[in-house]
Design a protein around this motif. Structure first.
Motif, mmCIF file in Angstrom:
data_model
loop_
_atom_site.group_PDB
_atom_site.id
_atom_site.type_symbol
_atom_site.label_atom_id
_atom_site.label_comp_id
_atom_site.label_asym_id
_atom_site.label_seq_id
_atom_site.Cartn_x
_atom_site.Cartn_y
_atom_site.Cartn_z
ATOM 1 N N ALA A 147 0.805 -1.224 0.000
ATOM 2 C CA ALA A 147 0.000 0.000 0.000
ATOM 3 C C ALA A 147 0.835 1.269 0.000
ATOM 4 N N THR A 188 -3.160 -3.714 -3.988
ATOM 5 C CA THR A 188 -4.072 -3.171 -2.990
ATOM 6 C C THR A 188 -5.524 -3.433 -3.382
ATOM 7 N N TYR A 201 -7.974 -4.245 2.167
ATOM 8 C CA TYR A 201 -6.645 -3.691 2.406
ATOM 9 C C TYR A 201 -5.671 -4.031 1.280
ATOM 10 N N ALA A 202 -5.247 -5.284 1.189
ATOM 11 C CA ALA A 202 -4.301 -5.694 0.153
ATOM 12 C C ALA A 202 -4.437 -7.189 -0.084
#
Length: 232
Positions: A134, A163, A227-228
């Protein structure tokens, strides 16, 4: 001898802000050039895997290395007020110290990136890898390459992920979300003409972890609150 020169906190904060701005203006991954840059937290504490904004573009900030776009100090001027820089420190500083800025302040930013990455990884390696994906650790790419090469495996792993947001033409396969709160993660794989190929999790479920099989033919993988992603 490694220099111990340190700039006042105000100077370091100004430098950190500048480097964050440079990171936001860098180029994106192949296939994601039309996405706008996502915001990044600037905290220096260990990074916790948590969702970013709902429309964050899918990219991999771990592959990028930001440098100043304006004039920089020549290498022969990269000297601390006291002591000297090591060879690796000089390599790190080359081409990244803006004119009239103390190179020791720039070096401190890189050292703090290494410290933050090491501390985060000691608590949770997934969180460290997610933070690299990120771009939440400013200047991490250059810092790992020159100042803390022992963290290179984390950077190599991070470069395999992306991401949350919209990822164009993802490689088919199994991926897992790195969010600390899987109940927030939703995703959809879209094929030609926007046809839904798969989505999840099933409505009403609250999984502890989210794992996704991205099918062949997926043109866009859209996720939110995840998030990722990393190959499983």
């Amino acid at each position: 001898m490694r220099t111990t020169t340190r700039r006042p906190l105000a100077s370091v904060l100004v430098l950190g802000t500048a480097l964050l701005a440079l990171s936001a203006c860098g180029s994106s991954d192949d296939g994601d050039k039309d996405d706008s840059a996502a915001g990044r937290p600037a905290a220096s504490a260990p990074v916790s895997a948590s969702p970013s904004g709902p429309k964050a573009p899918a990219r991999n900030e771990a592959a990028k290395e930001a440098k100043p776009s304006g004039p920089v100090e020549s290498d022969d001027k990269l000297k601390p007020a006291t002591g000297s820089f090591t060879k690796k420190e000089k390599e790190y500083l080359s081409g990244r110290v803006p004119e009239n800025m103390d190179p020791a302040a720039v070096l401190q930013t890189g050292q703090e990136a290494c410290d933050r990455l090491k501390l985060t990884a000691s608590h949770d390696k997934d969180a460290a890898v997610g933070a690299l994906i990120a771009g939440e650790i400013p200047d991490a790419v250059a810092a790992v390459g020159r100042l803390c090469p022992e963290q290179q495996p984390l950077l190599d792993r991070a470069r395999q992920g992306f991401t949350e947001g919209t990822k164009k033409n993802p490689s088919p396969g199994t991926y897992r979300a790195l969010t600390a709160d899987a109940s927030t993660c939703t995703w959809q794989a879209l094929g030609a003409g926007g046809k839904s190929l798969a989505s999840g999790p099933p409505q009403g479920t609250k999984p502890e972890k989210v794992t996704v099989d991205i099918p062949a033919g997926t043109e866009k993988f859209v996720s939110q609150g995840c998030y990722a992603w990393l190959p499983a």
